[in-house]
Design a protein around this motif. Structure first.
Motif, PDB file in Angstrom:
ATOM      1  N   ASP A  76       0.969  -0.734   0.352  1.00 39.61           N
ATOM      2  CA  ASP A  76      -0.154   0.241   0.151  1.00 39.61           C
ATOM      3  C   ASP A  76       0.523   1.340   0.353  1.00 39.61           C
ATOM      4  N   LYS A  77       1.504   1.093   0.632  1.00 38.42           N
ATOM      5  CA  LYS A  77       2.801   2.201   0.769  1.00 38.42           C
ATOM      6  C   LYS A  77       3.462   2.450   0.003  1.00 38.42           C
ATOM      7  N   LEU A  78       3.895   1.671  -1.088  1.00 36.96           N
ATOM      8  CA  LEU A  78       5.294   2.030  -2.481  1.00 36.96           C
ATOM      9  C   LEU A  78       3.747   1.904  -3.418  1.00 36.96           C
ATOM     10  N   ALA A  79       3.353   1.250  -3.828  1.00 34.12           N
ATOM     11  CA  ALA A  79       1.654   1.844  -4.745  1.00 34.12           C
ATOM     12  C   ALA A  79       1.831   3.643  -4.701  1.00 34.12           C
ATOM     13  N   ARG A  80       2.063   3.884  -4.209  1.00 35.61           N
ATOM     14  CA  ARG A  80       2.341   5.954  -4.109  1.00 35.61           C
ATOM     15  C   ARG A  80       3.244   6.271  -5.183  1.00 35.61           C
ATOM     16  N   HIS A  81       4.088   5.765  -5.231  1.00 39.66           N
ATOM     17  CA  HIS A  81       4.830   5.645  -6.093  1.00 39.66           C
ATOM     18  C   HIS A  81       4.551   5.557  -7.002  1.00 39.66           C
ATOM     19  N   GLY A  82       3.801   4.835  -7.886  1.00 37.30           N
ATOM     20  CA  GLY A  82       4.278   4.233  -9.013  1.00 37.30           C
ATOM     21  C   GLY A  82       3.336   2.948  -8.914  1.00 37.30           C
ATOM     22  N   ALA A  83       2.640   2.815  -9.000  1.00 36.63           N
ATOM     23  CA  ALA A  83       1.999   1.456  -9.551  1.00 36.63           C
ATOM     24  C   ALA A  83       0.793   0.682 -10.473  1.00 36.63           C
ATOM     25  N   TRP A  84       0.814  -0.669 -11.726  1.00 35.01           N
ATOM     26  CA  TRP A  84       0.206  -0.694 -12.217  1.00 35.01           C
ATOM     27  C   TRP A  84      -0.052  -2.162 -12.118  1.00 35.01           C
ATOM     28  N   SER A  85      -1.374  -2.787 -12.816  1.00 36.04           N
ATOM     29  CA  SER A  85      -1.734  -3.982 -12.724  1.00 36.04           C
ATOM     30  C   SER A  85      -1.650  -3.992 -14.461  1.00 36.04           C
ATOM     31  N   ALA A  86      -1.733  -5.461 -14.985  1.00 31.51           N
ATOM     32  CA  ALA A  86      -1.619  -5.992 -16.726  1.00 31.51           C
ATOM     33  C   ALA A  86      -1.993  -7.647 -16.161  1.00 31.51           C
ATOM     34  N   GLY A  87      -2.502  -7.975 -17.320  1.00 25.73           N
ATOM     35  CA  GLY A  87      -2.729  -9.515 -17.018  1.00 25.73           C
ATOM     36  C   GLY A  87      -3.090  -9.638 -15.518  1.00 25.73           C
ATOM     37  N   GLU A  88      -2.605 -11.300 -14.758  1.00 28.36           N
ATOM     38  CA  GLU A  88      -2.815 -11.289 -13.914  1.00 28.36           C
ATOM     39  C   GLU A  88      -1.656 -11.047 -12.988  1.00 28.36           C
ATOM     40  N   GLY A  89      -1.333  -9.690 -13.127  1.00 31.36           N
ATOM     41  CA  GLY A  89      -0.012  -9.510 -12.378  1.00 31.36           C
ATOM     42  C   GLY A  89       0.270  -8.031 -11.954  1.00 31.36           C
ATOM     43  N   PHE A  90       1.581  -7.166 -11.317  1.00 30.03           N
ATOM     44  CA  PHE A  90       0.991  -5.693 -11.034  1.00 30.03           C
ATOM     45  C   PHE A  90       2.589  -4.912 -10.932  1.00 30.03           C
ATOM     46  N   ALA A  91       3.049  -4.088 -10.581  1.00 36.05           N
ATOM     47  CA  ALA A  91       3.977  -3.943 -10.271  1.00 36.05           C
ATOM     48  C   ALA A  91       4.423  -2.855 -10.092  1.00 36.05           C
ATOM     49  N   MET A  92       5.282  -2.138  -9.129  1.00 30.34           N
ATOM     50  CA  MET A  92       5.658  -0.717  -8.892  1.00 30.34           C
ATOM     51  C   MET A  92       7.305  -0.302  -8.849  1.00 30.34           C
ATOM     52  N   GLY A  93       7.291   0.748  -8.892  1.00 30.64           N
ATOM     53  CA  GLY A  93       8.095   1.524  -9.391  1.00 30.64           C
ATOM     54  C   GLY A  93       8.520   3.349  -8.499  1.00 30.64           C
ATOM     55  N   ARG A  94       9.706   3.475  -8.368  1.00 35.95           N
ATOM     56  CA  ARG A  94       9.483   4.273  -7.379  1.00 35.95           C
ATOM     57  C   ARG A  94      11.044   5.208  -7.334  1.00 35.95           C
ATOM     58  N   ASP A  95      12.016   6.129  -7.159  1.00 33.84           N
ATOM     59  CA  ASP A  95      13.395   6.370  -7.296  1.00 33.84           C
ATOM     60  C   ASP A  95      13.820   6.119  -6.242  1.00 33.84           C
ATOM     61  N   GLY A  96      14.894   6.297  -7.135  1.00 36.01           N
ATOM     62  CA  GLY A  96      16.411   5.982  -6.496  1.00 36.01           C
ATOM     63  C   GLY A  96      17.646   6.735  -6.418  1.00 36.01           C
ATOM     64  N   ALA A  97      18.300   6.997  -5.232  1.00 38.03           N
ATOM     65  CA  ALA A  97      19.603   7.287  -5.277  1.00 38.03           C
ATOM     66  C   ALA A  97      20.284   7.884  -6.506  1.00 38.03           C
ATOM     67  N   GLN A  98      20.887   6.578  -7.062  1.00 37.90           N
ATOM     68  CA  GLN A  98      21.735   6.139  -7.791  1.00 37.90           C
ATOM     69  C   GLN A  98      20.641   6.227  -9.433  1.00 37.90           C
ATOM     70  N   ALA A  99      19.672   5.208  -9.315  1.00 38.12           N
ATOM     71  CA  ALA A  99      19.088   5.218 -10.057  1.00 38.12           C
ATOM     72  C   ALA A  99      17.603   4.641  -9.778  1.00 38.12           C
TER      73      ALA A  99
END
Ligand SMILES: CC(C)(COP(=O)(O)OP(=O)(O)OC[C@H]1O[C@@H](n2cnc3c(N)ncnc32)[C@H](O)[C@@H]1OP(=O)(O)O)[C@@H](O)C(=O)NCCC(=O)NCCS
Length: 252
Positions: free
Chosen positions: A148-171
């Protein structure tokens, strides 16, 4: 942040904040001369599993037993609360200490890096919808509060799956990604990369997942380093085939 910067790690203040919000009682530090000299975090996924992270000692205070004291304290804390299984992702520098404390190897986690560059975006994603059953199967424990917390930084669903992504200091960081098919994982990765075309991206993959490594190669990632996932006690059994991207070395 200064401690983790000295170790060359990718976490941001937002990552620290999530850890401290999830587990204010079990993130520990040692001060030397009034200054934070060593840290460790331990977040619990129910009683079944705890995850240790951010084990880092200021270079000027290393080899004086600070990390050992923090880890012993954290493990005592978790044992007293009946947490059955503790895991972590170990660097080569940390492995010896963890072995001495009863951790054994589970699997290798590979960090893959993609340099900044354009990407053909996928059209097949939809807004994120939590799938607790799928995530539990993939991870082996209930990490819905973290998600729930990570999803606030960016999250998607597709088919039977989901993914999240966020900022990093280097990448920028891709993960977690949990999917029943490589096709959905490919769409999810495309959706994330589209938002980060101007940035390098990290993706941490279980070495037991050739389909994820194949997708990484296809999208211009190369392997950049390796950590060892280690476990102490317990019988938490993830279905690693569903786990296309971990949530982070500090989160599991
Ligand atoms: C790994 C790290 C946290 C150890 O911190 P520390 O406070 O120096 O550790 P301690 O003094 O408690 O040492 C505990 C044991 O870890 C092992 N250890 C510590 N530093 C080590 C190193 N550079 N290489 C190999 N083993 C090491 C040793 O077994 C040591 O026991 P010993 O001194 O009795 O031989 C510290 O080197 C560090 O911050 N490294 C960079 C970040 C990192 O890799 N963290 C681990 C993440 S999993």
């Amino acid at each position: 942040m200064a401690l983790k910067d000295a170790a060359g790690w990718n976490q941001t203040p937002a990552d620290w904040k999530i850890l401290l919000e999830l587990a204010p009682q079990s993130c520990f530090g040692i001060e030397c001369d009034g200054k934070l000299a060593a840290t460790s975090t331990a977040i619990s996924y129910g009683r079944e599993l705890a995850w240790i992270g951010m084990v880092v000692t200021d270079p000027v205070h290393r080899r004086r037993g600070l990390a050992r004291r923090l880890l012993e304290h954290a493990l005592q804390y978790l044992d007293a609360r009946g947490v059955g299984c503790v895991k972590l992702d170990a660097t080569a520098m940390g492995q010896g200490l963890y072995e001495q404390l009863g951790f054994r190897a589970e699997c290798v986690v590979e960090r893959w890096l993609r340099p900044a560059g354009p990407i053909a975006a996928s059209q097949n994603v939809r807004p994120y919808a939590a799938d607790r059953v799928l995530d539990r199967q993939a991870f082996g424990a209930d990490r819905s509060t973290l998600l729930d917390k990570l999803a606030r930084h960016g999250a998607w669903s597709a088919g039977e799956g989901f993914a999240m992504g966020r900022d990093g200091a280097q990448a920028a960081y891709f993960g977690p990604c949990v999917s029943r098919s490589p096709e959905a994982a490919r769409d999810l990765l495309g959706a994330f990369l589209k938002t980060r075309a101007g940035q390098p991206v990290y993706w941490d993959i279980l070495a037991t997942h050739p389909a994820a490594a194949g997708l990484a190669r296809e999208h211009g990632f190369t392997r950049s380093r390796e950590l060892l996932r280690m476990v102490r006690g317990g019988s938490v059994t993830p279905d690693a085939s569903l786990n296309f991207a971990i949530a982070g070395f500090e989160f599991g």
